[in-house]
Structure formats: structure tokens, C-alpha cells
Design a protein around this motif. Structure first.
Motif, PDB file in Angstrom:
ATOM      1  N   VAL A 141       0.793  -1.207  -0.122  1.00  0.00           N
ATOM      2  CA  VAL A 141       0.043  -0.085   0.020  1.00  0.00           C
ATOM      3  C   VAL A 141       0.826   1.244  -0.043  1.00  0.00           C
ATOM      4  CG1 VAL A 141      -1.661   1.483   1.484  1.00  0.00           C
ATOM      5  CG2 VAL A 141      -2.026  -1.065   1.180  1.00  0.00           C
ATOM      6  N   GLN A 178       5.343  14.112  -3.166  1.00  0.00           N
ATOM      7  CA  GLN A 178       4.982  14.471  -1.947  1.00  0.00           C
ATOM      8  C   GLN A 178       5.929  15.475  -1.068  1.00  0.00           C
ATOM      9  OE1 GLN A 178       4.781  10.369  -0.204  1.00  0.00           O
ATOM     10  NE2 GLN A 178       2.495  10.546  -0.348  1.00  0.00           N
ATOM     11  N   ASP A 186      -2.597  17.255   6.090  1.00  0.00           N
ATOM     12  CA  ASP A 186      -2.516  15.702   5.748  1.00  0.00           C
ATOM     13  C   ASP A 186      -3.383  14.995   6.808  1.00  0.00           C
ATOM     14  OD1 ASP A 186      -0.849  15.067   3.513  1.00  0.00           O
ATOM     15  OD2 ASP A 186       0.416  16.147   4.893  1.00  0.00           O
ATOM     16  N   ARG A 242       3.739   8.507   5.181  1.00  0.00           N
ATOM     17  CA  ARG A 242       2.228   8.627   5.670  1.00  0.00           C
ATOM     18  C   ARG A 242       1.940   7.369   6.124  1.00  0.00           C
ATOM     19  NH1 ARG A 242       3.545  12.753   2.675  1.00  0.00           N
ATOM     20  NH2 ARG A 242       2.601  14.615   2.489  1.00  0.00           N
ATOM     21  N   ALA A 243       2.176   6.265   5.412  1.00  0.00           N
ATOM     22  CA  ALA A 243       1.672   4.766   5.947  1.00  0.00           C
ATOM     23  C   ALA A 243       2.136   4.465   7.153  1.00  0.00           C
ATOM     24  CB  ALA A 243       2.238   3.769   4.730  1.00  0.00           C
ATOM     25  N   TRP A 293      -7.845   7.002   6.288  1.00  0.00           N
ATOM     26  CA  TRP A 293      -7.005   5.798   6.483  1.00  0.00           C
ATOM     27  C   TRP A 293      -7.357   5.145   7.613  1.00  0.00           C
ATOM     28  CZ3 TRP A 293      -5.240   2.480   2.570  1.00  0.00           C
ATOM     29  CH2 TRP A 293      -5.078   3.185   1.420  1.00  0.00           C
ATOM     30  N   ASP A 337       3.929   1.703  -1.228  1.00  0.00           N
ATOM     31  CA  ASP A 337       4.706   1.691  -2.515  1.00  0.00           C
ATOM     32  C   ASP A 337       3.969   2.192  -3.413  1.00  0.00           C
ATOM     33  OD1 ASP A 337       7.041   0.857  -1.412  1.00  0.00           O
ATOM     34  OD2 ASP A 337       6.795  -1.143  -2.006  1.00  0.00           O
ATOM     35  N   ARG A 338       2.351   1.975  -3.285  1.00  0.00           N
ATOM     36  CA  ARG A 338       1.691   2.073  -4.596  1.00  0.00           C
ATOM     37  C   ARG A 338       0.625   3.190  -4.323  1.00  0.00           C
ATOM     38  NH1 ARG A 338      -0.081  -4.305  -5.905  1.00  0.00           N
ATOM     39  NH2 ARG A 338       1.822  -5.087  -6.087  1.00  0.00           N
ATOM     40  N   ILE A 339       0.459   3.693  -3.211  1.00  0.00           N
ATOM     41  CA  ILE A 339      -0.543   4.732  -3.054  1.00  0.00           C
ATOM     42  C   ILE A 339      -0.159   5.619  -1.950  1.00  0.00           C
ATOM     43  CG2 ILE A 339      -2.973   4.978  -2.042  1.00  0.00           C
ATOM     44  CD1 ILE A 339      -3.729   2.046  -2.543  1.00  0.00           C
ATOM     45  N   LEU A 340       0.218   5.615  -0.722  1.00  0.00           N
ATOM     46  CA  LEU A 340       0.409   6.407   0.497  1.00  0.00           C
ATOM     47  C   LEU A 340       1.705   6.890   0.568  1.00  0.00           C
ATOM     48  CD1 LEU A 340      -1.605   5.005   3.390  1.00  0.00           C
ATOM     49  CD2 LEU A 340      -1.955   7.183   2.206  1.00  0.00           C
TER      50      LEU A 340
END
Length: 497
Positions: free
Chosen positions: A82, A212, A219, A91-92, A226, A84-87
Motif C-alpha cells: 500500500v 509528496q 494531511d 504517511r503509511a 485511512w 509503495d503504490r498509494i500512500l
């Protein structure tokens, strides 16, 4: 979170001859220390809380412990994907920290037990892989000479948190009330989050996607969304489990293990499977298949090792609580304190083992990675011989001295130092580049399976005529000897070109 202005470009680069560590390593050191403090503080209390406060049977408490610790090793694979691809990693990690903090707070309320464990599992999945990988992004590249030292500092942060957790959270939980211990874990996670967000400038671009900037109060809605989504997922998953769980629980234990491993393995493959359209993921050659097969074979032995080692938070925690004489004068040593021995020994001896392996590898007594891991399994088995002797004394109705458990924990940690760092290094060195991520995922799947087996092993042996600790001693030593015999073949496969 801070109001720092977004940073542009790349992280500040040190001069080529600069041997000083980047300032961001201190930030991640303390963040990881506090997160591990919270995780191991709760882990040290979990089985004791289930048995002594909630009235769980021994088998049910150990089974829940096994499911919980097993899933903790699986969710980082999803959280990493998640990020790597989105957040993005930074942030993750913050989302994960918030969710874990909510989980530790929920542990203070008995009706929320399963929701609390679910939140910690999911939060750990978002947090753990991303702080670890952010360490690497602090450096100029793979050849930066400071990289190995940076990960050593990070590793010390992990073990410092693990050492302090049973002493602080364990003492509060056992002496003042369980909820004080869980509350301390929540405070630790909150402290880690605050200092991580506040000191972001030191991190440079580490953990950020190209588009980012640093995390700011702007944020907050994204992080809240999330975090709420993770909470909703946990609630929904538990409601589904209440329907499916009784059916699953009625299956034989071996069938449960096969279904769990198969389903989880399929999910992991779907997340990190190679892209067939990518030229870098052409079919494996015969030699590459040999290297993959050798890793999988070693992985089976690693499952056997961790199945024994992870008794520390389960049956051995109960042994400390119920069968160990812990009085020193008028003070009763908390049972959870014994779980601080492992990280203390690691901090003390990890540099010694690093030097030992280096010296051996430069001498005529050089040992292959598989032989080192085989030796670690034998050492683990020797620890269980001592544990079986202690259990034999306890079975007569006499509580044993604290030195018995202390000796076992030290021996087991010696085995860990022979197996764990060597195994991770082996996978990163041997796995073909095109499937390296997949093989790392499979390697961590072995830890997840082992943690689950650690929780149900005693129950699986019921009616077999085998006592747990003698069985684990024979199992570990036998597996170690077999791995040593297979070592020459495995080493040849690993070196195939």
C-alpha cells in the motif's frame, strides 16, 4: 505532525568522505524504539492477561497468542505494498502508528479485546515495513559505507524498546493493574509518533514519493480517513470471523494450518507477484530454480526453529507466572521481566557474533550459512533440554528458581544470533534478483506460520504421549542435524550460476 514547509529535491547529501550518520537515523531510532516498546509491552502481558484476568483456558490463550503473533508477521507485506503504490512510506507509517495506538487504548476495555488485537495487527502492517525501508533511503545508494552502521543503530533501537517494555509496561500491568500496562504501551506509541512528526526535517526526502512533501496538518484528513478505514476493516473482519470462525475451529488443527498458510500464501503472491510483461521477470533458469528451492528447504527448518523460540511469550510466560519462585525478599519479580533477557543479550552479543563470523569466514574453519543456522537449531534444542528439566521439577509441585528460565532465555538467544541475521543475509544474497521481493515475502511467511504453530503446539501434542519441552528439544536438535547433513548440497545449489 508539523507545519514544516515541503522539501524539494533529494535528502541532504553528505560529502563523499563523510563517515557521520545522517541526522534522520536518530529520528527513526527513537520512533522504532517507542513502537517496539508499545508492541513488546503488550505482548509481554497478553497471555498472562488472558489467563489471569479474563479466565481463558491455557489452550485458548496460547492459540489466540499464536494467531495474533502470526498475523503480525503477515500484514507488513500488505502495508508495504500500500505504501509503495498509494500512500508513500512516511504517511503509511503515521497511519500505522495511529491505528496501533488506538489498539493499545482499546486493550483497556475487556469487551474490545479482539478489536484491539486486530487494530494492532493492521497498524503494525502499515508501520513496520515502512520505517525499516526508510532507513535505507537516508543514504546515497547501495554502496554508501554508512548503510550497515545505520541499520545496526536501527537494530539497537528495536532491542532497546523490547528490553524496556517488559520492565515498564509489564511491571505496571502486573503490579498496578492490567490496563495500566496497556496504557503505557499506548503512551509509548504516541511518543514515537509525536517525535517522528516533529523531527521530519531531519529525514530529508526519506519515505516520500516524488510528488509528496513532508506530512503537515493538511494531511490530517487523509490520515484520519485511512485510520478510520483500517478500524472499519477490523470491525468487519471480526464480524465475519464470528460466522466463519466456528466452522474453521471445528476442523482438525493440521487442516486449519494448511488452509491458513495456503490462503495467506496466495494473497502474498497476488500482492508481490512478478510482472510477466517486465523483461526483468523472464522465466527462471535451472540454476536460479535451484537457488529458490534451496531457500524454501531452509525455510522449512526455520519454521521449526521459530516454533520453539516463540514459546517465550506463550508457555514460558505461563511457566514464569505459575511455576517459578520469583520472590526476592518481600518483592515479587513480575513474570513479564524474563522477556527482557532476550533483547539484553542481543544488544550485548550481536557485535561479538558479527566479529566471530567474520573471523571464521576468513579462516580454514569457514562455515556456510546453512551450517550456521543448523548450529543455531541445535543450540535452541539444548535450551529446551534445560526447560524440560525445569518442568520436571515443577511437576513435582515445587516452584523452580529464576535462574532456570534465565539460562534458557540466554541459550535461546545464542541460537537466534546464529540463525536469524544469517538467514536474512542468505536470502538477500542467494535469491535471484527477479524474485527477491517474493522470496523475502515467503521467508517472513515462515515466521508467521511458526508463530501460529508456537501457540497451538502444546494443544497438538495432547494425547500423543509427548511432553512439549522434550518434544521441542528433540525436534530442534534433530532438525539441526538433518540441516547440517543437507548443508553441502544446499550450499552447492545456492552457488549455482
Amino acid at each position: 505532525m508539523t507545519n514544516a514547509t515541503p522539501l524539494s529535491g533529494t535528502a541532504p547529501q553528505a560529502p563523499a568522505d563523510d563517515t557521520r550518520q545522517p541526522p534522520g537515523i536518530k529520528v527513526i531510532f527513537f520512533t522504532e524504539m517507542w513502537e517496539r516498546f508499545s508492541y513488546y509491552g503488550m505482548r509481554a502481558l497478553l497471555v498472562l492477561y488472558l489467563v489471569n484476568a479474563l479466565g481463558y483456558s491455557r489452550d485458548n490463550a496460547l492459540a489466540l497468542y499464536g494467531i495474533y503473533t502470526g498475523l503480525v508477521y503477515l500484514t507488513p507485506l500488505i502495508g508495504g505494498a500500500v505504501a509503495d503504490r498509494i500512500l508513500g512510506k512516511r504517511r503509511a507509517a503515521i497511519v500505522g502508528g495511529v491505528v496501533m495506538m488506538l489498539g493499545h487504548l482499546a486493550m483497556a476495555f475487556e469487551p474490545l479485546l479482539y478489536y484491539a488485537l486486530g487494530l494492532i495487527i493492521v497498524g503494525n502492517g502499515f508501520f513496520k515495513p515502512n520505517t525499516t525501508s526508510m532507513v535505507g533511503e537516508l543514504y546515497r545508494g547501495e554502496d554508501d559505507p554508512r548503510r550497515a552502521g545505520g541499520y545496526s543503530i536501527f537494530y539497537m533501537g528495536v532491542n532497546l524498546g523490547a528490553f524496556l517494555a517488559p520492565l515498564v509496561a509489564g511491571t505496571l500491568g502486573e503490579k498496578m493493574g492490567w490496563h495500566w500496562g496497556f496504557g503505557a504501551a499506548a503512551v509509548g506509541m504516541a511518543a514515537g509518533l509525536v517525535q517522528f512528526c516533529w523531527q521530519q526535517p531531519a529525514l530529508g526526502r526519506s519515505g516520500l514519493m516524488p510528488h509528496q512533501g513532508p506530512v503537515t496538518f493538511k494531511d490530517a484528513p487523509l490520515i484520519a480517513m485511512w485510520s478510520a478505514g483500517c478500524t472499519a476493516f477490523v470491525v468487519g473482519a471480526y464480524q465475519l470471523w464470528k460466522v466463519v470462525g466456528p466452522v474453521f475451529g471445528g476442523l482438525p488443527t493440521l487442516a486449519q494450518v494448511a488452509i491458513a498458510v495456503g490462503g495467506i500464501g496466495g494473497a502474498i503472491w497476488w500482492i508481490i507477484k512478478p510482472d510477466a510483461k517486465d523483461a526483468e521477470h523472464a522465466p527462471l533458469t535451472g540454476a536460479e530454480w535451484g537457488r529458490v528451492i534451496s531457500i524454501v528447504i531452509v525455510m522449512v527448518f526455520v519454521i521449526a526453529f521459530w516454533t520453539g523460540f516463540e514459546q517465550a511469550g506463550g508457555t514460558m510466560a505461563l511457566f514464569a507466572d505459575q511455576n517459578t519462585q520469583r520472590m526476592v525478599g518481600s518483592f515479587e519479580v513480575p513474570a513479564s521481566w524474563f522477556q527482557s533477557i532476550n533483547p539484553l543479550v542481543i544488544v550485548a552479543l550481536a557485535p561479538v557474533f558479527a566479529l566471530l563470523w567474520t573471523r571464521l569466514d576468513q579462516s580454514r574453519f569457514k562455515m556456510g550459512d546453512t551450517l550456521k543456522q543448523a548450529l543455531g537449531m541445535v543450540v535452541l534444542g539444548l535450551g529446551f533440554i534445560v526447560m524440560a528439566m525445569a518442568q520436571g521439577i515443577a511437576d513435582t509441585g515445587v516452584k523452580v528458581g529464576m535462574h532456570w528460565l534465565a539460562i534458557v532465555f540466554v541459550i535461546h538467544t545464542l541460537g537466534e544470533l546464529m540463525l536469524s541475521p544469517v538467514g536474512l543475509s542468505m536470502v538477500s544474497r542467494v535469491a535471484p534478483a527477479k524474485v527477491l521481493s517474493l522470496m523475502m515475502g515467503v521467508w517472513f511467511l515462515s515466521s508467521a506460520a511458526a508463530n501460529y504453530l508456537a501457540g497451538v503446539m502444546e494443544q497438538m501434542l495432547h494425547g500423543s504421549g509427548y511432553a512439549l519441552y522434550p518434544f521441542l528439544a528433540a525436534f530442534a536438535i534433530g532438525a539441526g542435524v538433518l540441516l547440517a547433513l543437507l548443508s553441502p548440497l544446499l550450499e552447492r545449489l545456492m552457488k549455482a550460476k
